[in-house]
Design a protein around this motif. Structure first.
Motif, PDB file in Angstrom:
ATOM      1  N   GLN A 344       0.824  -1.203   0.000  1.00 31.66           N
ATOM      2  CA  GLN A 344       0.000   0.000   0.000  1.00 31.66           C
ATOM      3  C   GLN A 344       0.859   1.254   0.000  1.00 31.66           C
ATOM      4  O   GLN A 344       0.508   2.262  -0.615  1.00 31.66           O
ATOM      5  CB  GLN A 344      -0.926  -0.005   1.221  1.00 31.66           C
ATOM      6  N   PHE A 345       1.989   1.197   0.672  1.00 30.63           N
ATOM      7  CA  PHE A 345       2.875   2.367   0.708  1.00 30.63           C
ATOM      8  C   PHE A 345       3.339   2.743  -0.688  1.00 30.63           C
ATOM      9  O   PHE A 345       3.329   3.922  -1.062  1.00 30.63           O
ATOM     10  CB  PHE A 345       4.084   2.079   1.597  1.00 30.63           C
ATOM     11  N   TRP A 346       3.751   1.761  -1.489  1.00 25.59           N
ATOM     12  CA  TRP A 346       4.248   2.085  -2.826  1.00 25.59           C
ATOM     13  C   TRP A 346       3.139   2.618  -3.738  1.00 25.59           C
ATOM     14  O   TRP A 346       3.393   3.439  -4.622  1.00 25.59           O
ATOM     15  CB  TRP A 346       4.902   0.861  -3.461  1.00 25.59           C
ATOM     16  N   VAL A 347       1.909   2.167  -3.498  1.00 28.22           N
ATOM     17  CA  VAL A 347       0.785   2.738  -4.251  1.00 28.22           C
ATOM     18  C   VAL A 347       0.639   4.218  -3.928  1.00 28.22           C
ATOM     19  O   VAL A 347       0.522   5.068  -4.826  1.00 28.22           O
ATOM     20  CB  VAL A 347      -0.526   1.980  -3.930  1.00 28.22           C
ATOM     21  N   ASP A 348       0.657   4.552  -2.639  1.00 30.24           N
ATOM     22  CA  ASP A 348       0.535   5.960  -2.227  1.00 30.24           C
ATOM     23  C   ASP A 348       1.741   6.771  -2.672  1.00 30.24           C
ATOM     24  O   ASP A 348       1.603   7.925  -3.097  1.00 30.24           O
ATOM     25  CB  ASP A 348       0.381   6.041  -0.707  1.00 30.24           C
ATOM     26  N   TRP A 349       2.906   6.197  -2.583  1.00 34.33           N
ATOM     27  CA  TRP A 349       4.131   6.901  -3.009  1.00 34.33           C
ATOM     28  C   TRP A 349       4.068   7.225  -4.504  1.00 34.33           C
ATOM     29  O   TRP A 349       4.446   8.317  -4.935  1.00 34.33           O
ATOM     30  CB  TRP A 349       5.344   6.035  -2.701  1.00 34.33           C
ATOM     31  N   GLY A 350       3.585   6.258  -5.274  1.00 38.94           N
ATOM     32  CA  GLY A 350       3.466   6.498  -6.708  1.00 38.94           C
ATOM     33  C   GLY A 350       2.486   7.613  -7.042  1.00 38.94           C
ATOM     34  O   GLY A 350       2.668   8.346  -8.021  1.00 38.94           O
ATOM     35  N   LYS A 351       1.441   7.765  -6.229  1.00 34.31           N
ATOM     36  CA  LYS A 351       0.437   8.805  -6.482  1.00 34.31           C
ATOM     37  C   LYS A 351       0.921  10.187  -6.089  1.00 34.31           C
ATOM     38  O   LYS A 351       0.622  11.186  -6.779  1.00 34.31           O
ATOM     39  CB  LYS A 351      -0.857   8.485  -5.712  1.00 34.31           C
ATOM     40  N   TRP A 352       1.679  10.272  -4.996  1.00 32.08           N
ATOM     41  CA  TRP A 352       1.912  11.588  -4.407  1.00 32.08           C
ATOM     42  C   TRP A 352       3.367  12.023  -4.343  1.00 32.08           C
ATOM     43  O   TRP A 352       3.656  13.184  -4.043  1.00 32.08           O
ATOM     44  CB  TRP A 352       1.340  11.603  -2.981  1.00 32.08           C
ATOM     45  N   GLN A 353       4.299  11.144  -4.649  1.00 38.94           N
ATOM     46  CA  GLN A 353       5.711  11.507  -4.471  1.00 38.94           C
ATOM     47  C   GLN A 353       6.135  12.681  -5.353  1.00 38.94           C
ATOM     48  O   GLN A 353       6.716  13.654  -4.871  1.00 38.94           O
ATOM     49  CB  GLN A 353       6.586  10.278  -4.757  1.00 38.94           C
ATOM     50  N   LYS A 354       5.831  12.614  -6.639  1.00 37.04           N
ATOM     51  CA  LYS A 354       6.253  13.705  -7.527  1.00 37.04           C
ATOM     52  C   LYS A 354       5.468  14.982  -7.254  1.00 37.04           C
ATOM     53  O   LYS A 354       6.035  16.080  -7.210  1.00 37.04           O
ATOM     54  CB  LYS A 354       6.077  13.277  -8.982  1.00 37.04           C
ATOM     55  N   ARG A 355       4.172  14.844  -7.080  1.00 28.97           N
ATOM     56  CA  ARG A 355       3.335  16.031  -6.885  1.00 28.97           C
ATOM     57  C   ARG A 355       3.714  16.787  -5.610  1.00 28.97           C
ATOM     58  O   ARG A 355       3.738  18.022  -5.583  1.00 28.97           O
ATOM     59  CB  ARG A 355       1.867  15.608  -6.830  1.00 28.97           C
ATOM     60  N   ASP A 356       4.065  16.035  -4.558  1.00 28.83           N
ATOM     61  CA  ASP A 356       4.410  16.687  -3.299  1.00 28.83           C
ATOM     62  C   ASP A 356       5.912  16.818  -3.090  1.00 28.83           C
ATOM     63  O   ASP A 356       6.360  17.238  -2.020  1.00 28.83           O
ATOM     64  CB  ASP A 356       3.804  15.890  -2.131  1.00 28.83           C
TER      65      ASP A 356
END
Length: 576
Positions: A344-356
């Motif tokens: 689940q962490f990598w799913v969230d990281w993929g969604k928000w890492q670049k944007r944030d």
């Protein structure tokens, strides 16, 4: 000749008045030469000496951990490792502070309660909320189950029909050596005479009162049942105590929002050589990672997928895809520490890492200590381990100077409460009133070179002779053993009521609660009750016997690890 001799005598070096000084000078030169030689030897040794790898000569803590077992007779590699609850015992202050409900604490009344309402309907339904019925049920339970201490009773609730009520309670066996509490819930059949006198007609089997098994609720909103007035919630202060029998909620934690994810700080361990090793090795490494995460005040991103070592499998092959929750209490971990599931962490990281614009700090050398990472501002610290053993073992991070800084949080890791529920059920079926013996046979009994007496000392005749003075005839006797053919122990049945783990296969077969719950965790795929689980349950039942006899303490003079390995030169002492 005389002249030549006289010339020598007159030479400066051999004059009588110089002999003392010459001797002192010679001795000084000799001492200096020896000193120089010593320095040279020390220098050569220091330049060529290579210390042993800490993997093979570990620190005292590693040695004590990896060589210890739940009891002295289970072998180190295949035994059940010690977890947080094993470091608590019945004398722990948190346990000792728990007030016991005695029969005089129940404010009711004789075992037969008279209903003052003379117009009552003796054939009508039983009101399980009636305080008189509640008091009657508590009294009946305390009088029936004399080998346990009661700590809390829940409010009765209607059972399967109009004449039954279900009630739950928390308890411990009176002679229990562990700190765990247990929860039972049973169905009471209530009788009522024409004069409206209530009696308890029958109390059902262990966990028969399913309606009283409640899901966990907010403790502040939960209406209490009966417990002593000076009891605080769990009465344990800051020390958590396992409660076996409660409904398990080990769903995966999730990050509630993007802002929460953005504000978090995380630590993840990737790769390494720890997979498919013994469970001891796995936990030693995992607790290092968890300890570092706590030290850095970060959330540990953990992989819940475990590779089970071939030493525990029926196929004798390593098996991937096992779930952490099969073996350990994830609910306790997630409520006591900050952890996230890796997937689940990598799913969230993929969604928000670049944007944030979330930063990643990569560490590829285990010698980079946690102390050097205290000031890292990036959202994620990733420790990446290579392929060369032993330098790719996670626990290397916690060696050296780090050992005195990182404290492994043993209190956060408990054994699976689903497995411990099986243990509790077996003990309850034996009314918590049994003795136990562990009998090591198998390969050791077939190796007289290392264990010359084991086969004879664990034969049925020898066991009967040893048990005669230690266990009363007619007692329930639980035998934990690696002997494949339990019929081997049939001669003991003439003296004792003998029980084995295999007698309780209904607790993990397809109709069991354990089977259905682990299947749900495993995406609908059945879960094998594997070798590690069997040894864990067998060990824990053994440890709940009132009298416990161990192979290398009580049955044989052989040493646990073979001839000449007994500590202090003794023959029968257990090595741990």
């Amino acid at each position: 000749m005389l002249g030549r001799s006289g010339s020598l005598t007159r030479s400066g070096s051999f004059r009588a008045e110089n002999l003392g000084a010459d001797a002192i000078t010679a001795i000084g030169n000799l001492c200096f030469a020896l000193f120089v030689l010593g320095v040279l030897i020390f220098t050569v040794i220091a330049a060529t000496y290579e210390p042993e790898d800490p993997l093979f000569r570990p620190t005292t803590k590693i040695t004590n951990f990896l060589t210890s077992a739940s009891n002295a007779t289970f072998t180190t590699d295949t035994s059940v490792l010690r977890t947080g609850e094993d470091f608590l015992n019945s004398t722990t202050s948190a346990v000792a502070a728990l007030p016991v409900i005695e029969i005089q604490d129940v404010t009711a009344l004789p075992s037969v309660v008279t209903n003052p309402d003379e117009t009552c309907d003796s054939n009508g339904p039983i009101d399980c909320t009636d305080p008189e019925v509640f008091h009657l049920m508590m009294r009946a339970a305390i009088e029936k189950f004399r080998d346990i201490h009661f700590y809390r009773f829940g409010k009765p609730i209607r059972g399967g029909d109009e004449r039954s009520c279900d009630m739950a309670w928390r308890f411990r066996p009176k002679e229990g050596k562990t700190a765990s509490l247990y929860k039972d819930y049973r169905r009471f059949t209530i009788g009522r005479s024409d004069g409206c006198n209530y009696t308890v007609v029958d109390i059902g089997e262990y966990h028969s009162g399913g309606n009283a098994r409640k899901k966990k609720r907010n403790r502040n909103k939960e209406k209490p049942g009966f417990e002593p007035k000076n009891t605080t919630p769990m009465a344990v202060g800051s020390v958590a105590i396992p409660v076996v029998g409660e409904a398990v909620n080990d769903s995966l934690p999730v990050v509630q929002s993007e802002s929460s994810f953005r504000d978090g700080k995380y630590l993840i361990y990737m790769g390494g050589g720890d997979r498919c090793k013994s469970m001891n090795h796995y936990l030693w490494s995992f607790l290092c990672a968890l300890g570092e995460a706590q030290y850095l005040n970060r959330t540990l991103v953990m992989d819940l997928s475990i590779c089970l070592s071939s030493m525990y499998t029926s196929t004798n092959q390593d098996e991937e895809g096992k779930d952490f929750r099969f073996y350990f209490d994830f609910e306790h971990l997630k409520t006591s520490a900050s952890v996230l599931d890796q997937k689940q962490f990598w799913v969230d990281w993929g969604k928000w890492q670049k944007r944030d614009k979330l930063g990643l700090h990569l560490v590829e050398d285990f010698r980079v200590t946690p102390m050097k990472l205290r000031d890292v501002k990036d959202s994620l610290i990733m420790r990446k381990f290579g392929t060369v053993e032993p330098d790719n073992y996670w626990y290397r991070v916690c060696e050296g100077e780090t050992e005195s800084v990182i404290q492994r949080p043993w209190n956060l890791i408990w054994k699976s409460r689903r497995l411990m529920e099986i243990v509790s059920t077996i003990a309850s079926r034996l009314n918590w009133d049994f003795d136990s013996v562990h009998v090591v046979r198998g390969e050791k009994a077939r190796n007289p070179r290392l264990w010359p007496n084991l086969a004879a000392d664990t034969s049925p005749d020898s066991l009967l002779s040893t048990l005669r003075d230690k266990v009363d005839e007619g007692r329930n006797l639980y035998i934990a053993t690696n002997e494949a053919d339990v019929a081997f122990f049939d001669p003991l049945k003439d003296k004792y009521s003998v029980h084995f783990l295999r007698d309780y296969g209904d607790l993990w077969d397809e109709s069991s609660e354990w089977y259905s719950e682990t299947k749900a965790l495993n995406n609908g795929n059945p879960v094998e009750f594997d070798g590690y689980m069997r040894v864990e349950v067998d060990t824990e039942v053994f440890l709940r016997g009132k009298k416990q006899l161990e192979t290398f303490n009580d049955l044989t003079s052989d040493c646990k690890d073979g001839v000449g390995t007994c500590g202090g030169g003794g023959g029968g002492g257990a090595s741990s």
